[in-house]
Design an enzyme around this catalytic site. Structure first.
Site, PDB file in Angstrom:
ATOM      1  CE  LYS A 117      -1.391   2.492   3.181  1.00 21.28           C
ATOM      2  NZ  LYS A 117      -1.778   3.000   4.494  1.00 21.28           N
ATOM      3  CG  ASP A 135      -7.028   3.528   2.345  1.00 26.26           C
ATOM      4  OD1 ASP A 135      -7.981   3.081   1.660  1.00 26.26           O
ATOM      5  OD2 ASP A 135      -7.021   4.677   2.809  1.00 26.26           O
TER       6      ASP A 135
END
Ligand code: SF4
Length: 211
Positions: A117, A135
């Site tokens: 991420k 996320d």
């Protein structure tokens, strides 16, 4: 088509989506993204304003040292792990990349303390790449809209989104989904009544069936 409706609604809500983290170099962005895990961007910006005055390069971060770094980033939470990640990543950058932040996903995720991420956010915001960082907000909204399965991992969710989001819209889509998840499709009490996605939303349909 569901994705077309979603993208057009997000474009209506967020004309100019942006990264809310403050940074003035690739390295600063990388540090800020590590600090942003489980913390608001607003708080990260307060902390990095002080931190980057003292340490805005990998070497300066190592020179700052563990104790001082912990003390400064304490308000961001998980400060022990985040300190470890920032120092390992900084050391790795110096030893393997001449102190420069690499621009490829493979190299970024090879850095200690840098996950997928974080790497995707850096690629999009520092290097203008078209990536979708998953996320908690992107993941939740995607599940609710049935763009990924309920039990998908963030990685599976990313792969599912990459299949349907046009390549030139991916980075923009990521920012819009984060904002939409924060402001409308919240974890608790999503604002479904005002949402134009009700007719394509699995979560809303399930909720309506129960009532
Ligand atoms: Fe989220 Fe509700 Fe909109 Fe579905 S209808 S996308 S759950 S806000």
């Amino acid at each position: 088509m569901k994705i077309t409706k979603l993208i057009s609604y997000l474009d209506e809500l967020y004309v100019e989506p942006y990264c809310a983290l403050n940074f003035s170099s690739d390295y600063e962005l990388l540090v800020a993204v590590i600090l942003s895990a489980q913390c608001t961007d607003k708080r990260v910006n307060v902390v990095t304003k002080e931190l980057f005055k003292l340490a805005n390069t990998p070497q300066k971060m190592l020179d700052l040292g563990e104790d001082k770094l912990k003390q400064i980033i304490y308000p961001c939470g998980f400060y022990n792990n985040k300190t470890k990640s920032i120092l390992s990543m900084s050391n790795d950058l110096i030893e393997r990349f001449n102190g420069e932040v690499p621009s490829s996903l493979d190299k970024l995720i090879s850095l200690k303390g840098v996950g997928r991420k974080t790497a995707n956010v850096v690629i999009a915001n520092a290097f203008g790449g078209q990536t979708i960082a998953v996320d908690t907000h992107v993941h939740r909204v995607s599940k609710r809209l049935n763009l990924t399965s309920d039990n998908s991992t963030p990685y599976q969710c990313e792969m599912d989104l990459l299949k349907v989001v046009p390549i030139d819209k991916r980075s923009r889509f990521h920012h819009q989904m984060v904002l939409f998840g924060r402001e409308h499709c919240k974890a608790i009490k999503p604002q479904c009544n005002d949402c134009k996605l009700k007719n394509i939303c699995q979560y809303y349909k399930n909720k309506a069936k129960k009532n």
